[in-house]
Design an enzyme around this catalytic site. Structure first.
Site, PDB file in Angstrom:
ATOM      1  N   HIS A   4       3.609  31.025 -12.286  1.00  0.00           N
ATOM      2  CA  HIS A   4       4.553  30.695 -11.198  1.00  0.00           C
ATOM      3  C   HIS A   4       5.254  31.979 -10.742  1.00  0.00           C
ATOM      4  O   HIS A   4       5.562  32.848 -11.573  1.00  0.00           O
ATOM      5  CB  HIS A   4       5.571  29.672 -11.700  1.00  0.00           C
ATOM      6  CG  HIS A   4       6.381  29.076 -10.584  1.00  0.00           C
ATOM      7  ND1 HIS A   4       7.405  29.754  -9.980  1.00  0.00           N
ATOM      8  CD2 HIS A   4       6.293  27.876  -9.947  1.00  0.00           C
ATOM      9  CE1 HIS A   4       7.930  29.002  -9.021  1.00  0.00           C
ATOM     10  NE2 HIS A   4       7.261  27.849  -8.979  1.00  0.00           N
ATOM     11  N   GLU A  48       8.189  32.580 -10.020  1.00  0.00           N
ATOM     12  CA  GLU A  48       9.476  32.841 -10.679  1.00  0.00           C
ATOM     13  C   GLU A  48       9.261  33.488 -12.043  1.00  0.00           C
ATOM     14  O   GLU A  48      10.123  34.226 -12.531  1.00  0.00           O
ATOM     15  CB  GLU A  48      10.278  31.531 -10.780  1.00  0.00           C
ATOM     16  CG  GLU A  48      10.817  31.110  -9.410  1.00  0.00           C
ATOM     17  CD  GLU A  48      11.146  29.639  -9.280  1.00  0.00           C
ATOM     18  OE1 GLU A  48      11.144  28.926 -10.292  1.00  0.00           O
ATOM     19  OE2 GLU A  48      11.400  29.206  -8.141  1.00  0.00           O
ATOM     20  N   ASN A  74       7.923  20.016 -10.333  1.00  0.00           N
ATOM     21  CA  ASN A  74       8.399  21.134 -11.155  1.00  0.00           C
ATOM     22  C   ASN A  74       9.922  21.100 -11.187  1.00  0.00           C
ATOM     23  O   ASN A  74      10.574  21.489 -10.221  1.00  0.00           O
ATOM     24  CB  ASN A  74       7.891  22.451 -10.549  1.00  0.00           C
ATOM     25  CG  ASN A  74       8.374  23.662 -11.318  1.00  0.00           C
ATOM     26  OD1 ASN A  74       8.870  23.537 -12.441  1.00  0.00           O
ATOM     27  ND2 ASN A  74       8.240  24.843 -10.725  1.00  0.00           N
ATOM     28  N   GLU A  94       1.274  29.043  -3.220  1.00  0.00           N
ATOM     29  CA  GLU A  94       2.718  28.976  -3.013  1.00  0.00           C
ATOM     30  C   GLU A  94       3.209  30.312  -2.469  1.00  0.00           C
ATOM     31  O   GLU A  94       3.545  31.219  -3.246  1.00  0.00           O
ATOM     32  CB  GLU A  94       3.425  28.718  -4.343  1.00  0.00           C
ATOM     33  CG  GLU A  94       3.044  27.436  -5.023  1.00  0.00           C
ATOM     34  CD  GLU A  94       4.206  26.911  -5.851  1.00  0.00           C
ATOM     35  OE1 GLU A  94       4.698  25.839  -5.526  1.00  0.00           O
ATOM     36  OE2 GLU A  94       4.638  27.600  -6.788  1.00  0.00           O
ATOM     37  N   SER A 111       8.894  24.491  -0.324  1.00  0.00           N
ATOM     38  CA  SER A 111       9.794  23.720   0.548  1.00  0.00           C
ATOM     39  C   SER A 111       9.161  22.426   1.058  1.00  0.00           C
ATOM     40  O   SER A 111       9.372  22.036   2.212  1.00  0.00           O
ATOM     41  CB  SER A 111      10.276  24.590   1.721  1.00  0.00           C
ATOM     42  OG  SER A 111      11.047  25.656   1.239  1.00  0.00           O
ATOM     43  N   GLY A 133      11.659  27.377  -2.144  1.00  0.00           N
ATOM     44  CA  GLY A 133      13.112  27.197  -2.216  1.00  0.00           C
ATOM     45  C   GLY A 133      13.867  27.725  -1.008  1.00  0.00           C
ATOM     46  O   GLY A 133      15.085  27.905  -1.073  1.00  0.00           O
ATOM     47  N   LYS A 191      11.876  22.809 -13.004  1.00  0.00           N
ATOM     48  CA  LYS A 191      12.431  24.145 -13.299  1.00  0.00           C
ATOM     49  C   LYS A 191      13.484  24.064 -14.424  1.00  0.00           C
ATOM     50  O   LYS A 191      13.413  23.177 -15.261  1.00  0.00           O
ATOM     51  CB  LYS A 191      13.002  24.779 -12.029  1.00  0.00           C
ATOM     52  CG  LYS A 191      12.012  24.730 -10.856  1.00  0.00           C
ATOM     53  CD  LYS A 191      12.382  25.665  -9.751  1.00  0.00           C
ATOM     54  CE  LYS A 191      11.452  25.427  -8.570  1.00  0.00           C
ATOM     55  NZ  LYS A 191      11.455  26.510  -7.622  1.00  0.00           N
TER      56      LYS A 191
HETATM   57  C1  PEP Z   1       8.127  25.512  -6.790  1.00  0.00           C
HETATM   58  O1  PEP Z   1       8.884  25.249  -7.686  1.00  0.00           O
HETATM   59  O2  PEP Z   1       7.041  26.034  -7.040  1.00  0.00           O
HETATM   60  C2  PEP Z   1       8.476  25.177  -5.414  1.00  0.00           C
HETATM   61  C3  PEP Z   1       7.526  25.136  -4.522  1.00  0.00           C
HETATM   62  O3  PEP Z   1       9.787  24.921  -5.155  1.00  0.00           O
HETATM   63  P1  PEP Z   1      10.393  24.262  -3.793  1.00  0.00           P
HETATM   64  O4  PEP Z   1       9.617  22.993  -3.545  1.00  0.00           O
HETATM   65  O5  PEP Z   1      11.814  24.015  -4.104  1.00  0.00           O
HETATM   66  O6  PEP Z   1      10.178  25.238  -2.672  1.00  0.00           O
END
Ligand code: PEP
Length: 258
Positions: free
Chosen positions: A94, A96, A7, A166, A211, A172, A9
Site C-alpha cells: 500500500h 501508505e 481498508n 491506486e 476516493s 484520501g 487502516k
Molecule cells: C486506500 O486506503 O487505499 C484508499 C483508497 O483510501 P480512500 O478510499 O480513503 O481514498
C-alpha cells in the site's frame, strides 16, 4: 466477479471493528449475487472480527504482512500467523506503507511468502504520484512497480492475484481518477501481469482505489475492466459501504442478465 476491499487502516478498537463488520455483513443479506467483500481491520481486531465472519459470505484480510512465513522479524506479523487467525487476503505494498520506507525488494519477499502456501491471496497496490502523471509517465511507472514486485515470483497453479491500481493523488483526497484515466491503466496492468506471471482470467483481478464513495462507485463498477474497488475512508461509514456493496450487487445482477 467483483471485489470490494474495505481498508479500515489504523482506525477502530476491537468492539468498533466487530460492530462495523456486523454492519457491513447486513449489506449482503438476502442478496443472491454478491461481490467478494473483504474487510481489513487492524491486526489487533483480526481475531474477534474473524468470529463475526465465520459461516458468512464475507472474507477477512490483513492490511500488511511480514516478509516471510515466520522468523526473527521483531514487530512483524508473518504469513503463518495470518493463516492461523483466518485471513484469506492480505494487502501488500500500500502506498501508505511505501511512504514509510517499504521497498520493492521487501514487497517481493512478502509476495513470495504468501505464495509459499495456498491460503492467502495478495492484493498488491500500485500507483503513481501526481508529478509522475503530470509528466506523462504514469504507465511507465506502474509497469516498473509491477516488474519489480512480480518478476521471478513463483505463483502456483490456481492461485489468485489481485492488483489494486491506486494513484497516490486520488487516495484520501476526495479527487478520484476518472474512468478514462483508469481503464487504459487497468488494461496495461492486466497485460503486464499476465506476461510476467502467467496468471490470467478469473485468477487475476484488477481493482481501482482512491476516493471511492457512494456517488462514484457504480460508475467504476459497471466498467467491465474494473474488477472491483479498494475502499478506504468510505468503508468506515456504514451507510457508505452499504451503498457501495449495493452498487456492486446491482452491476453483477445487470451483467448476468446480458
Ligand atoms: C486506500 O486506503 O487505499 C484508499 C483508497 O483510501 P480512500 O478510499 O480513503 O481514498
Amino acid at each position: 466477479m467483483k471485489y470490494i476491499i474495505a481498508n479500515w487502516k489504523m482506525n477502530l478498537g476491537i468492539r468498533e471493528s466487530v460492530a462495523l463488520a456486523r454492519g457491513t455483513l447486513h449489506a449482503l443479506q438476502g442478496k443472491e449475487k454478491v461481490p467478494e467483500v473483504v474487510v481489513c481491520p487492524s491486526f489487533t481486531a483480526l481475531a474477534e472480527v474473524r468470529k463475526t465472519l465465520s459461516r458468512t459470505r464475507m472474507f477477512l484480510g490483513a492490511q500488511n504482512v511480514g516478509p516471510g512465513r515466520a522468523g526473527a522479524f521483531t514487530g512483524e506479523v508473518g504469513v503463518s500467523q495470518l493463516e492461523d487467525i483466518g485471513c484469506t487476503f492480505a494487502i501488500v505494498g500500500h502506498s501508505e506503507r511505501r511512504s514509510l520506507g517499504e521497498t520493492d525488494s521487501t514487497i517481493g519477499k512478502k509476495l513470495a511468502g504468501l505464495y509459499e502456501t495456498g491460503n492467502i491471496t495478495p492484493i498488491l497496490c500500485v500507483g503513481e504520484s501526481k508529478d509522475v502523471r503530470d509528466a506523462g509517465e504514469a504507465e511507465k511507472f506502474v509497469k516498473k512497480e509491477l516488474k519489480d514486485a512480480l518478476s521471478g515470483l513463483k505463483i502456483g497453479r490456481r492461485r489468485k492475484l489481485l492488483i489494486a491500481y491506486e494513484p497516490l493523488w486520488a487516495i484520501g483526497t476526495g479527487k478520484p481518477a476518472s474512468v478514462l484515466e483508469i481503464v487504459p491503466m487497468q488494461e496495461m496492468i492486466r497485460k503486464v501481469v499476465t506476461d510476467i506471471t502467467g496468471v490470467d482470467g478469473a485468477d487475476l483481478a484488477v481493482l481501482y482505489g482512491g476516493s471511492v464513495d457512494t456517488e462514484n462507485a457504480y460508475g467504476f463498477l459497471r466498467e467491465p475492466s474494473i474488477d472491483g474497488l479498494l475502499v478506504g475512508g468510505a468503508s468506515l461509514k456504514i451507510h457508505d459501504i452499504h451503498a457501495i456493496i449495493e452498487s456492486a450487487c446491482e452491476v453483477m445482477t445487470a451483467q448476468e442478465s446480458l
